[in-house]
Design a protein around this motif. Structure first.
Motif, PDB file in Angstrom:
ATOM      1  N   PHE A 134     -10.759  10.950  -3.521  1.00 52.56           N
ATOM      2  CA  PHE A 134     -10.919  10.315  -2.427  1.00 52.56           C
ATOM      3  C   PHE A 134     -11.696  11.123  -1.441  1.00 52.56           C
ATOM      4  O   PHE A 134     -12.692  10.741  -0.783  1.00 52.56           O
ATOM      5  CB  PHE A 134      -9.642   9.822  -1.607  1.00 52.56           C
ATOM      6  CG  PHE A 134      -9.777   9.047  -0.313  1.00 52.56           C
ATOM      7  CD1 PHE A 134     -10.247   7.732  -0.321  1.00 52.56           C
ATOM      8  CD2 PHE A 134      -9.474   9.714   0.978  1.00 52.56           C
ATOM      9  CE1 PHE A 134     -10.522   6.974   0.771  1.00 52.56           C
ATOM     10  CE2 PHE A 134      -9.859   8.867   2.031  1.00 52.56           C
ATOM     11  CZ  PHE A 134     -10.172   7.580   1.894  1.00 52.56           C
ATOM     12  N   CYS A 135     -11.209  12.312  -1.146  1.00 50.96           N
ATOM     13  CA  CYS A 135     -11.909  13.291  -0.373  1.00 50.96           C
ATOM     14  C   CYS A 135     -13.372  13.818  -0.810  1.00 50.96           C
ATOM     15  O   CYS A 135     -14.328  13.770   0.071  1.00 50.96           O
ATOM     16  CB  CYS A 135     -11.056  14.466  -0.186  1.00 50.96           C
ATOM     17  SG  CYS A 135      -9.477  14.304   0.727  1.00 50.96           S
ATOM     18  N   GLY A 136     -13.448  14.033  -2.128  1.00 54.97           N
ATOM     19  CA  GLY A 136     -14.741  14.229  -2.636  1.00 54.97           C
ATOM     20  C   GLY A 136     -15.749  12.993  -2.574  1.00 54.97           C
ATOM     21  O   GLY A 136     -16.869  13.447  -2.178  1.00 54.97           O
ATOM     22  N   VAL A 137     -15.169  11.810  -2.717  1.00 50.50           N
ATOM     23  CA  VAL A 137     -15.958  10.675  -2.420  1.00 50.50           C
ATOM     24  C   VAL A 137     -16.689  10.589  -0.621  1.00 50.50           C
ATOM     25  O   VAL A 137     -17.722  10.418  -0.604  1.00 50.50           O
ATOM     26  CB  VAL A 137     -15.596   9.178  -2.723  1.00 50.50           C
ATOM     27  CG1 VAL A 137     -16.095   8.193  -2.238  1.00 50.50           C
ATOM     28  CG2 VAL A 137     -15.271   9.272  -4.449  1.00 50.50           C
TER      29      VAL A 137
ATOM     30  N   MET B  63     -17.692   1.926  -0.628  1.00 41.40           N
ATOM     31  CA  MET B  63     -17.134   0.996  -1.388  1.00 41.40           C
ATOM     32  C   MET B  63     -16.020   1.269  -2.308  1.00 41.40           C
ATOM     33  O   MET B  63     -14.835   1.101  -2.419  1.00 41.40           O
ATOM     34  CB  MET B  63     -18.009  -0.066  -2.122  1.00 41.40           C
ATOM     35  CG  MET B  63     -19.062  -0.940  -1.116  1.00 41.40           C
ATOM     36  SD  MET B  63     -20.259  -1.654  -1.999  1.00 41.40           S
ATOM     37  CE  MET B  63     -19.558  -2.379  -3.509  1.00 41.40           C
ATOM     38  N   VAL B  64     -16.331   2.511  -3.104  1.00 43.93           N
ATOM     39  CA  VAL B  64     -15.500   3.130  -3.951  1.00 43.93           C
ATOM     40  C   VAL B  64     -14.525   4.053  -3.099  1.00 43.93           C
ATOM     41  O   VAL B  64     -13.366   3.726  -3.489  1.00 43.93           O
ATOM     42  CB  VAL B  64     -16.169   4.466  -4.331  1.00 43.93           C
ATOM     43  CG1 VAL B  64     -15.222   5.388  -5.158  1.00 43.93           C
ATOM     44  CG2 VAL B  64     -17.357   4.002  -5.549  1.00 43.93           C
ATOM     45  N   ALA B  65     -14.529   4.404  -1.817  1.00 43.07           N
ATOM     46  CA  ALA B  65     -13.436   4.942  -1.078  1.00 43.07           C
ATOM     47  C   ALA B  65     -12.549   3.812  -0.628  1.00 43.07           C
ATOM     48  O   ALA B  65     -11.111   3.683  -0.847  1.00 43.07           O
ATOM     49  CB  ALA B  65     -13.914   5.677   0.277  1.00 43.07           C
ATOM     50  N   GLY B  66     -13.053   2.640  -0.281  1.00 46.44           N
ATOM     51  CA  GLY B  66     -12.152   1.414  -0.129  1.00 46.44           C
ATOM     52  C   GLY B  66     -11.401   0.965  -1.264  1.00 46.44           C
ATOM     53  O   GLY B  66     -10.198   0.636  -1.064  1.00 46.44           O
ATOM     54  N   LEU B  67     -11.871   1.011  -2.514  1.00 44.11           N
ATOM     55  CA  LEU B  67     -11.158   0.591  -3.713  1.00 44.11           C
ATOM     56  C   LEU B  67     -10.185   1.732  -3.909  1.00 44.11           C
ATOM     57  O   LEU B  67      -8.987   1.421  -4.314  1.00 44.11           O
ATOM     58  CB  LEU B  67     -12.346   0.622  -4.830  1.00 44.11           C
ATOM     59  CG  LEU B  67     -12.895  -0.628  -5.355  1.00 44.11           C
ATOM     60  CD1 LEU B  67     -13.913  -0.358  -6.387  1.00 44.11           C
ATOM     61  CD2 LEU B  67     -12.043  -1.852  -5.642  1.00 44.11           C
ATOM     62  N   LEU B  68     -10.362   2.871  -3.656  1.00 44.36           N
ATOM     63  CA  LEU B  68      -9.173   3.858  -4.040  1.00 44.36           C
ATOM     64  C   LEU B  68      -8.224   3.632  -2.928  1.00 44.36           C
ATOM     65  O   LEU B  68      -7.047   4.013  -3.322  1.00 44.36           O
ATOM     66  CB  LEU B  68     -10.045   5.330  -3.754  1.00 44.36           C
ATOM     67  CG  LEU B  68     -10.919   5.918  -4.859  1.00 44.36           C
ATOM     68  CD1 LEU B  68     -11.567   7.190  -4.542  1.00 44.36           C
ATOM     69  CD2 LEU B  68     -10.167   6.121  -5.988  1.00 44.36           C
ATOM     70  N   CYS B  69      -8.406   3.194  -1.567  1.00 45.47           N
ATOM     71  CA  CYS B  69      -7.256   2.991  -0.779  1.00 45.47           C
ATOM     72  C   CYS B  69      -6.735   1.574  -1.381  1.00 45.47           C
ATOM     73  O   CYS B  69      -5.184   1.515  -1.102  1.00 45.47           O
ATOM     74  CB  CYS B  69      -7.801   2.540   0.829  1.00 45.47           C
ATOM     75  SG  CYS B  69      -8.574   4.324   1.213  1.00 45.47           S
ATOM     76  N   PHE B  70      -7.286   0.632  -1.839  1.00 46.30           N
ATOM     77  CA  PHE B  70      -6.785  -0.755  -2.180  1.00 46.30           C
ATOM     78  C   PHE B  70      -5.931  -0.739  -3.379  1.00 46.30           C
ATOM     79  O   PHE B  70      -4.869  -1.224  -3.481  1.00 46.30           O
ATOM     80  CB  PHE B  70      -7.829  -1.570  -2.021  1.00 46.30           C
ATOM     81  CG  PHE B  70      -7.445  -2.866  -2.517  1.00 46.30           C
ATOM     82  CD1 PHE B  70      -6.650  -3.716  -1.828  1.00 46.30           C
ATOM     83  CD2 PHE B  70      -7.649  -3.505  -3.787  1.00 46.30           C
ATOM     84  CE1 PHE B  70      -6.361  -5.187  -2.266  1.00 46.30           C
ATOM     85  CE2 PHE B  70      -7.447  -4.751  -4.302  1.00 46.30           C
ATOM     86  CZ  PHE B  70      -6.256  -5.457  -3.400  1.00 46.30           C
TER      87      PHE B  70
END
Length: 389
Positions: free
Chosen positions: A281-284, A377-384
């Motif tokens: 997540f941090c890398g993204v 969007m990828v960061a959002g997916l990782l949260c979801f």
């Protein structure tokens, strides 16, 4: 993985040698890709094809890899990682050697398809092997072994350049590198993961992503796009938008690749300390910031700095994603890794083409802005998503 399989693989305290063999396998994959990159101008000159025709021929490599990846997981389960690698690595290098002198576009297309198929199969099987090694050795290895691929690329490019300078014969040079790599395999092959490693798993012939694996594949698609976009559009952006001389425009991707390699060498330690999901997540998020720097600061130095930092921030994302895949398998481990690899590789192939459409309609800076939107969007997916560590 069964305890008797672990005992078979790591009998006689062979864990360090098995890890060394895995490092060699990743490096050998990178070496071959670097050699092929150096052979492209020779192939273009020998076959008298234009850039458009060469582009179509190069699609055969991606086609071969994409077709083979869904099957690779099943092959690893049915025959074991060791058997697949022992067969594929020689075929891989034989195809590479043939690419140095095949006389017609058709034979080049056939050899590229085989070369791509072996590359795709090895990519999946080696990730499966590392997953089992991590489980058996109780230590993280994915990031450092992915770094070995990039070290192989750098070594292959360097050795190829030196030998070409010395011999002025690309066929002989390719033959020497292929022969030395295969001789090394004779030593390392006994330490590849054993035949029975995953024989008990029931794996379908074609790995189709589903459930959480589908979403991890989507994330992998966008992560792989980063490298493809920088490789194809980075130098052009630096030259046309930031007015960097053509002779220096390629340094942007070189800096990205170098810092990515260095970052991956430390990725396993960071993953152990912070966890795979948090590090991913941090890398993204950091990668989003790097793309903004490249896009919005009108300075060549800022663009180079952005590429440099992007290599570091993105270095651990793909290895951490594969580590998470091993903890969130749907079906067998090998089929899950095959499915994520396949979708990710599609991003590497399709990403530059998608961004070509964006560049044509919205301008080159929009390429990197669009990539930052995708990564948000990828960061959002990782949260979801509920991803197990």
């Amino acid at each position: 993985m069964q305890e008797n399989d672990i005992a078979e693989c790591f009998a006689l305290k062979s864990i360090p040698k098995s890890i060394l063999a895995a490092r060699y396998a990743y490096a050998s994959l990178g070496i071959a890709m670097a050699v092929w990159a150096a052979l492209i101008p020779f192939a273009m000159d020998r076959l008298q094809v234009n850039k458009a025709e060469l582009g179509l021929l190069l699609l055969c490599l991606g086609f071969g890899a994409t077709v083979s990846m869904p099957v690779a997981g099943s092959l690893a389960s049915r025959f074991g990682c060791r058997a697949v690698q022992i067969v594929c690595i020689p075929v891989y290098y034989i195809a590479l050697f043939l690419l140095s002198f095949v006389p017609t576009p058709l034979t080049l297309a056939l050899c590229l398809s085989v070369f791509g198929a072996m590359s795709g199969t090895l990519d999946v099987v080696m990730n499966v092997q590392v997953a089992f090694l991590e489980q058996a050795g109780r230590r993280r290895l994915m990031s450092s072994l992915h770094a070995m691929y990039m070290i192989g690329v750098a070594a292959g490019a360097g050795v190829m350049a030196v030998l070409l300078q010395s011999t002025d014969n690309h066929i002989l040079t390719t033959g020497i590198i292929s022969a030395l790599t295969l001789i090394a395999m004779l030593y390392f092959q006994i330490y590849f993961y054993p035949k029975s490693s995953c024989k008990e798993e029931k794996t379908p012939l074609f790995a189709i992503p589903r459930g959480i694996i589908l979403w991890l594949g989507v994330i992998c698609f966008f992560l792989y796009m980063i490298e493809g976009v920088l490789l194809d559009w980075g130098a052009l952006f630096l030259h046309t938008i930031r007015h960097v001389p053509l002779s220096q425009a390629g340094l942007g991707y070189a800096m990205f690749a170098a810092t990515m390699m260095c970052g991956r060498l430390f990725g396993d330690r960071l993953g152990t300390r912070f966890g795979s999901k948090k590090l991913l997540f941090c890398g993204v998020l950091l990668s989003v910031g790097c793309f903004w720097i490249v896009s919005f600061i009108p300075s060549a130095y800022a663009a180079f700095g952005g590429f440099f930092c992007l290599g570091l921030s993105a270095s651990t994302t793909v290895p951490m994603l594969f580590s998470l895949t091993t903890k969130n398998t749907v079906g067998s481990l090998s089929s899950s890794i095959a499915a994520v690899s396949m979708v990710g590789y599609m991003g590497l192939l399709a990403g530059p083409a998608i961004m070509g459409f964006v560049a044509h309609n919205l301008g080159l800076p929009s390429v990197f802005i669009t990539m930052s939107i995708f990564l948000c969007m990828v960061a959002g997916l990782l949260c979801f998503l509920k991803i197990k560590e």
